[in-house]
Design a protein around this motif. Structure first.
Motif, PDB file in Angstrom:
ATOM      1  N   LEU A 108       0.827  -1.207   0.000  1.00  0.00           N
ATOM      2  CA  LEU A 108       0.000   0.000   0.000  1.00  0.00           C
ATOM      3  C   LEU A 108       0.865   1.262   0.000  1.00  0.00           C
ATOM      4  N   THR A 109       1.945   1.236   0.764  1.00  0.00           N
ATOM      5  CA  THR A 109       2.845   2.389   0.811  1.00  0.00           C
ATOM      6  C   THR A 109       3.413   2.693  -0.571  1.00  0.00           C
ATOM      7  N   THR A 111       1.969   2.128  -3.440  1.00  0.00           N
ATOM      8  CA  THR A 111       0.941   2.741  -4.287  1.00  0.00           C
ATOM      9  C   THR A 111       0.650   4.171  -3.842  1.00  0.00           C
ATOM     10  N   GLN A 112       0.648   4.407  -2.537  1.00  0.00           N
ATOM     11  CA  GLN A 112       0.376   5.753  -2.053  1.00  0.00           C
ATOM     12  C   GLN A 112       1.483   6.734  -2.438  1.00  0.00           C
ATOM     13  N   LEU A 147      -6.059   3.020   3.908  1.00  0.00           N
ATOM     14  CA  LEU A 147      -6.063   4.074   2.888  1.00  0.00           C
ATOM     15  C   LEU A 147      -6.881   5.289   3.319  1.00  0.00           C
ATOM     16  N   TRP A 149     -10.058   5.493   3.518  1.00  0.00           N
ATOM     17  CA  TRP A 149     -11.054   5.559   2.445  1.00  0.00           C
ATOM     18  C   TRP A 149     -12.435   5.288   3.046  1.00  0.00           C
ATOM     19  N   VAL A 293      -7.266   2.225  -5.175  1.00  0.00           N
ATOM     20  CA  VAL A 293      -6.127   1.491  -5.729  1.00  0.00           C
ATOM     21  C   VAL A 293      -6.625   0.159  -6.269  1.00  0.00           C
ATOM     22  N   SER A 333      -3.435   6.901 -12.877  1.00  0.00           N
ATOM     23  CA  SER A 333      -2.366   7.423 -12.021  1.00  0.00           C
ATOM     24  C   SER A 333      -1.108   7.642 -12.824  1.00  0.00           C
TER      25      SER A 333
END
Length: 346
Positions: A108-109, A111-112, A147, A149, A293, A333
């Protein structure tokens, strides 16, 4: 056009995940469709390759954002679990659960930070994750929490180009009606529409299932079609979404074929999933629907009982990887860090 970057994790090392990763990434033609950053314990990755009797080239790094990746070459971010005990194979353990959550967090990191555009994880086990500290019923809501979210999410199942989501999911059957609402059905329709658009469908066509036998027979067998499902469909159409139905559960597949529909919104977990898995269990993919994501995985579990035997069939996980690539390409993205360096080479 630059290749997308996919963050990949082994899932539960106590299951068939490492073996599946080895079998899928050993295919040179697949590796050349994207760039892969593996977040994995090096020893477990090597063990998976040994079990599978297949290898693929990788280069180890602790700073993927500064790397220039080569076509067909994967990067490995070596991760040792913070849990001190060694892995126990073929069973769900706290050690595996901690490792799963830590590697998913690193994915996740990436993608962020804009380094990767999608995540694909090999099969994991919810019991192990709960033992390792998962505070939610499933990984989907853990992803949403990580996230930050707050929007509606639900699992989306995919076989070939047939997609399915559901208005209620992991709840007892007796609680389905009390958990259905106009807003909930509408949210699921919108989520399916947006997810399909992200996967490349220009104008998704979505079937909505009835809840009751024969679609309720105008209230004779239940009125949820009249009070919940049809009003949600009307609001969806007002938003420009193409929805059809509601179709009784036993005729939905026929309607899908006749109307050339792309997706189904069900009212509960097994309503359409049974037909979908019969269509192609060995090709099934789960998408963590509604998240910002793209996140995909195979639509099967860790298969603890065949760990280490080189018996795992990689077809479903391969389809999950291909769908992650497809959705990453449609995510909009912009590559950053390692992705930007890669784009300059294309």
């Amino acid at each position: 056009m630059s290749l997308p970057v996919i963050a990949m994790v082994l899932g539960d090392p106590a299951g068939v995940g490492p073996e599946l990763v080895a079998k899928v990434l050993a295919r040179d033609e697949l590796r050349r469709q994207a760039h892969f950053i593996l977040i994995a314990d090096r020893d477990e990755l090597e063990k998976g390759m040994t079990i599978a009797s297949q290898r693929f080239p990788y280069r180890e790094t602790q700073a993927p954002e500064s790397e220039t990746m080569q076509p067909g070459e994967a990067l490995l971010v070596h991760h040792r679990s913070s849990h001190p005990a060694p892995f126990e194979y073929g069973v769900a353990t706290e050690q595996s659960g901690v490792y799963i959550l830590e590697t998913l967090q690193q994915a996740l990191t990436l993608t962020q930070a804009g380094i990767a555009q999608a995540i694909c994880f090999a099969p994991l086990n919810k019991q192990a994750m709960h033992l390792g500290g998962l505070p939610f019923n499933d990984e989907l809501h853990w992803f949403a929490h990580q996230l930050n979210w707050p929007h509606f999410c639900c699992e989306v199942n995919v076989v070939d180009d047939v997609w399915a989501g559901r208005a209620t999911s992991h709840i007892p059957f007796r609680d389905i009606v009390s958990n259905l609402s106009v807003q909930g059905v509408l949210d699921t329709i919108e989520l399916m529409h947006n997810t399909l658009r992200q996967a490349g469908f220009a104008e998704p066509r979505i079937a909505v299932q009835a809840l009751n036998p024969h679609g309720g027979e105008n209230g004779l067998f239940g009125d949820e079609e009249q009070t919940i499902i049809r009003p949600a469909m009307t609001q969806a159409r007002e938003k420009g979404i193409s929805v059809f139905g509601p179709y009784p559960g036993d005729t939905t597949w026929k309607a899908m074929e006749a109307q050339k529909l792309n997706a189904v919104v069900s009212m509960y977990h097994d309503q359409f999933a049974t037909a979908l898995k019969m269509l192609g269990f060995e090709r099934g993919v789960t998408v963590q629907g509604g998240l910002p994501v793209p996140i995909t995985t195979a639509n099967h579990g860790t298969a603890y009982n065949i760990y280490g035997q080189n018996l795992a069939t990689p077809s479903a996980f391969e389809q999950a990887v291909l769908l992650a690539i497809r959705m990453a390409q449609g995510s909009g993205s912009q590559p950053q860090g390692a992705s930007a360096a890669i784009a300059e080479q294309q």
